[in-house]
Write a protein that holds these residues in place. Structure first.
Motif, short mmCIF file in Angstrom:
data_model
loop_
_atom_site.label_atom_id
_atom_site.label_comp_id
_atom_site.label_asym_id
_atom_site.label_seq_id
_atom_site.Cartn_x
_atom_site.Cartn_y
_atom_site.Cartn_z
N ALA A 7 -47.69 7.02 89.86
CA ALA A 7 -47.51 8.55 89.46
C ALA A 7 -46.75 8.51 88.19
O ALA A 7 -46.80 9.32 87.29
N GLN A 8 -45.63 7.50 87.95
CA GLN A 8 -44.84 7.39 86.65
C GLN A 8 -45.19 6.21 85.90
O GLN A 8 -45.39 5.21 86.39
N LEU A 9 -45.85 6.54 84.67
CA LEU A 9 -46.20 5.57 84.01
C LEU A 9 -45.30 4.41 83.55
O LEU A 9 -45.61 3.34 83.26
N LEU A 10 -44.08 4.74 83.64
CA LEU A 10 -43.01 3.84 83.49
C LEU A 10 -43.00 2.59 84.61
O LEU A 10 -42.98 1.60 84.25
N ASP A 11 -43.22 3.00 85.84
CA ASP A 11 -43.44 2.00 86.75
C ASP A 11 -44.69 1.09 86.62
O ASP A 11 -44.83 0.00 87.06
N GLU A 12 -45.86 1.77 86.17
CA GLU A 12 -46.88 1.05 85.95
C GLU A 12 -46.49 0.12 84.75
O GLU A 12 -47.21 -1.00 84.63
N ALA A 13 -45.87 0.51 83.68
CA ALA A 13 -45.73 -0.58 82.73
C ALA A 13 -44.88 -1.63 83.27
O ALA A 13 -45.04 -2.83 82.72
N ARG A 14 -43.80 -1.52 84.10
CA ARG A 14 -43.05 -2.63 84.55
C ARG A 14 -44.17 -3.59 85.48
O ARG A 14 -43.96 -4.69 85.26
N TRP A 15 -45.11 -2.98 86.25
CA TRP A 15 -46.03 -3.62 86.85
C TRP A 15 -46.86 -4.50 85.89
O TRP A 15 -46.97 -5.74 86.08
N LEU A 16 -47.10 -3.96 84.89
CA LEU A 16 -48.24 -4.62 83.92
C LEU A 16 -47.27 -5.67 83.11
O LEU A 16 -47.99 -6.82 83.05
N VAL A 17 -46.26 -5.56 82.82
CA VAL A 17 -45.30 -6.78 82.12
C VAL A 17 -45.44 -7.87 83.26
O VAL A 17 -45.72 -8.92 82.73
N ALA A 18 -44.97 -7.51 84.24
CA ALA A 18 -44.96 -8.83 85.24
C ALA A 18 -46.28 -9.33 85.71
O ALA A 18 -46.33 -10.50 85.84
N MET A 19 -47.30 -8.48 85.67
CA MET A 19 -48.75 -9.12 86.02
C MET A 19 -49.15 -9.82 84.64
O MET A 19 -49.74 -11.11 84.96
N ALA A 20 -48.79 -9.37 83.44
CA ALA A 20 -49.10 -10.29 82.27
C ALA A 20 -48.44 -11.52 82.20
O ALA A 20 -49.27 -12.67 81.86
N GLU A 21 -47.17 -11.52 82.66
CA GLU A 21 -46.48 -12.60 82.61
C GLU A 21 -46.88 -13.83 83.63
O GLU A 21 -47.11 -15.21 83.58
N ALA A 22 -47.48 -13.25 84.86
CA ALA A 22 -47.68 -14.10 85.71
C ALA A 22 -49.22 -14.70 85.30
O ALA A 22 -49.59 -16.04 85.33
#
Length: 785
Positions: free
Chosen positions: A111-126
């Protein structure tokens, strides 16, 4: 865009992934069973601030752990298991976006784009780990890029928040751009109008603190750009040392800004035991709090800024102390900030630190002592959505405890965060007319409100001498029609607080101190209070209110016991028609703390208090505070009367006079002076103790005495009978100092063969001493041969 090998990628990513402590698969994880079973992305999103049902984050952590396990073992099953998660999200992300993504700051999965941004950073690094080993088939890669990363970055591109959220949006775009070789995403994240370089210029204050003014968010925001800079570094670009021209014109255009400023500033903020007060949206614990981020900061500093040995050493010391404290051990030694300038305009002098743009003064009576009092004084801007209505508030530390704490923040979904933590009453400051300062002066105002432009206090003085620290600030923007003026002093092991309020009409002024301890004794004469102290703006949370009217002008004296068994003596003089002690919300929310409140009414009020910590709460009378130091004016003036305090603390005693400066007064019959502050050591076990005069141009006892053509910034006098008298004189500009014959005679009377040295050079001893002073320090020594 160069493709890096997996060992290099892994080494660079471990600091972010906290391996090996966190990045490890569950002991019962069976990779073959995982590969054989169906896997689908959950078709719901995480609610804002929810700490439960975070299945998308759980899946991200699993993808990260699988990628790391593959990197460690080179077992292709773990790469395949990770790709199964990526493929599932690639299959479903567009459907989740259609279902849930509704505005610029909401996500598809969160619901909060901030949380999705953090999710996406970690997924991209993996995903970067898998790409580095060429373990992603081309058709699978195309499907993941088009099904997951491209639409997810598109969602981030639509985000627009003027705070730390945008730092994470940029990190998500930029990290993914570097991993996939998408220059368009990189350029938006780094050079866009809301990008990395713009944030360096405009959102890092000149003293190195993020404009949101919360140390918790200092770390949170920095980590976003550490991910971005780390990805850039892995692909041949250097953002760690990127610079941008200062764009915060309100405090002057002072030079070039970089990420390093944020780490430098962090070294100057804590108390000597590595903790810091939970000011604004920090914490979340309302007392002093320990964060592991100093280990992060020290690691980044060592990797990228090791040429600055002083700050690196300070951050390493803070990390060690924080880790010891977090592990239940007391720090072995105090951590003192580096002396001198930091960032573009910060300064640490004699252990005390000033953040002039952010509006913090951290006063440390002895930065090398875990026990010595230290205080944080808040006078600057509001701090955006993570700010609090806390103008001219303070916190006090002593003996490795925060004895006068701030409330900090609660979980953002907790009603107390708005109704208590974001009200002025929850801070150690003055409340006018039972109403919070702007912007929380409207009942029910959202905690995300912004203060009006220009809402800030103004620093008037910052003085950091060896045994005396003072900060003074004023504010006339927090409450319409009210000017607040507070002077905070650390001297003689105590905090001396002179807090004045002036209004355009009669007001009710409440001076509040929140105390980390329990009331043990005092002369308040408290009784149950049958009325409400107030009904809104935090007052509704006060319970067990006991109060007493002031019958005479006699001071109030109270003693308190801290959780560590220390004592705190609080003496109150000056204004206050009513004293009250009540139980107020603590932090965590299921705790409470006492608040000591003084109330006065009228157009003006001046509250004078002394808070003196002492080592053992079972030694009542260890501290005695008196306002019997006489300091009457000897000249006509409309200035308020000087404040005179006598203080006995353990085996030392001190006298302090605080005056506006420039007007002659009689200091207890000892001397006449016009000093802004006269801090005298009457008894001390320290043989190097000094008398200190600030803003002084005259000291005499009926004769010419000592006079300066212009006020001196400081004059420190130390004396050993029969040996020497030393004056350390500091002037801001060229000046002339005269010492009359009777003063020279009185100084040298007990010497058979007196001598004189100026800055170490011998001089003839005249009957009357006249010195032309250059800017800076001059040392005058009268010695006995």
């Amino acid at each position: 865009m160069r493709r890096l090998g997996i060992p290099h990628i892994l080494a660079c990513l471990l600091i972010f992934l906290a391996a090996p402590a966190r990045a490890s698969l569950p002991a019962d994880f069976n990779v073959d069973a995982f590969l054989a079973a169906p896997f689908a992305a959950p078709m719901q999103r995480v609610e804002k601030w929810s700490r439960t049902d975070r299945s998308h984050d759980d899946n991200q952590r699993l993808a990260t752990d699988l990628a790391l396990e593959f990197a460690r073992t080179n077992d292709a099953r773990y790469a395949g298991a990770a790709l199964k998660i990526f493929t599932a999200y690639a299959d479903q992300y567009s459907a989740l976006e259609t279902a849930f993504h509704g505005d610029r700051n909401s996500g598809a999965l969160h619901a909060q784009l901030l949380d999705e941004a953090r999710w996406l950073v970690a997924m991209a690094e993996a995903y970067e780990i898998l790409l580095a080993a060429d373990s992603v088939p081309e058709d699978t890669h195309r499907a993941i890029v088009t099904g997951l990363f491209e639409p997810a970055v598109a969602v981030e591109l639509g985000g627009n928040m003027p705070n730390n959220h945008q730092w994470w949006f940029n990190a998500a775009m930029g990290v993914t751009g570097y991993v996939l070789g998408r220059r368009d995403w990189i350029d938006t994240a780094v050079r866009g109008e809301r990008g990395f370089l713009r944030h360096l210029a405009a959102q890092i204050n000149d003293d190195g603190l993020l404009f949101e003014l919360s140390m918790a968010y200092q770390h949170f925001a920095f980590i976003a750009y550490a991910h971005l800079a780390g990805a850039a570094e892995r692909h041949g670009e250097d953002l760690w040392h990127a610079e941008a021209d200062d764009a915060t014109a309100s405090d002057g255009l002072n030079g070039r800004k970089s990420l390093k400023l944020m780490l430098d500033a962090a070294a100057h903020f804590p108390f000597p035991d590595s903790t810091m007060p939970a000011i604004k949206d920090s914490g979340p614990q309302g007392l002093s709090f320990v964060q592991p981020f100093y280990t992060d900061f020290a690691d980044f500093y060592e990797q990228h800024y090791c040429g600055d040995a002083q700050h690196m050493q300070a951050l390493r010391a803070l990390a060690a102390a924080a880790n010891a404290r977090a592990g239940g051990q007391a720090p072995a030694a105090a951590t003192a900030p580096p002396e001198g300038a930091f960032a573009l305009n910060g300064i640490t002098r004699n252990g005390s630190s000033l953040f002039p743009s952010s509006g913090y003064a951290v006063l440390r009576s002895d930065a090398h002592s875990l026990d010595a009092p230290a205080a944080t004084f808040v006078f600057g801007p509001y701090g955006g959505g993570h700010g609090h209505p806390d103008k001219l508030s303070l916190t006090l530390y002593a003996f490795a405890e925060l004895v006068l704490p701030d409330t900090g923040r609660y979980a953002y979904g907790d009603p107390l965060h708005q109704s208590w933590a974001n009200q002025t009453l929850a801070h150690n400051t003055i409340v006018a007319d039972r109403t919070s300062q702007k912007p929380m002066n409207i009942p029910g105002m959202t905690v995300w409100a912004e203060a009006p432009p220009g809402d800030t206090g103004v620093l008037r003085e910052f003085i950091a001498e060896k045994d005396f620290q003072l900060a003074r600030a004023t504010c006339d923007t927090a409450v319409d029609g009210v000017t607040l003026d507070r002077t905070v002093v650390l001297f003689g092991g105590a905090l001396i607080d002179v807090f004045s309020a002036a209004a355009d009409r009669a007001r009710v002024f409440d001076y509040a101190l929140h105390i980390n301890g329990s009331y043990t004794s005092g002369n308040l004469g408290l009784a149950e209070y049958p009325k409400d102290l107030g009904r809104d703006f935090g007052y509704q949370h006060l319970e067990d209110v006991r109060a007493a009217p002031r019958e005479t002008g006699a001071p109030w004296n109270t003693d308190w016991r801290t959780p560590g068994g220390r004592g705190l003596h609080i003496a109150a003089f000056g204004a206050g028609r009513l004293a009250a002690v009540a139980r107020a919300p603590g932090n965590p929310a299921d705790t409470s703390l006492p608040v000591f409140l003084l109330r006065d009414k009228g157009e003006r009020a001046r509250f004078i208090t002394v808070a003196a910590p002492y080592e053992n709460a079972d030694t009542p009378g260890a501290v005695i505070v008196s306002s019997n130091l006489a300091a009457p004016y000897l000249e006509d003036t409309a200035e308020p009367a000087p404040v005179g305090i006598l203080l006995r603390n353990a085996d030392s005693s001190h006298a302090l006079a605080l005056a506006p400066g420039g007007v002659l007064y009689d200091l207890n019959g000892w001397m006449n002076t016009d000093a802004r502050a006269a801090a005298l050591v009457l008894a001390s076990p320290d043989p190097g103790a000094q008398h200190l005069f600030l803003g002084v141009s005259r000291i005499n006892h009926g004769g010419p005495g000592l006079s300066a053509a212009k006020p001196l910034r400081s004059l420190a006098l130390s004396h050993e009978p029969g040996a020497f008298t030393r004056l350390d004189i500091y002037t801001e500009s060229e000046n002339t100092l005269t010492m009359g014959d009777e003063m020279v005679f009185s100084i040298t009377a007990d010497c058979a063969r007196p001598g004189l040295r100026i800055n170490g050079a011998p001089r003839d001893l005249p009957q009357t001493l006249v010195l032309d002073l250059d800017p800076g320090q001059t040392t005058v020594e009268f010695f006995c041969n």
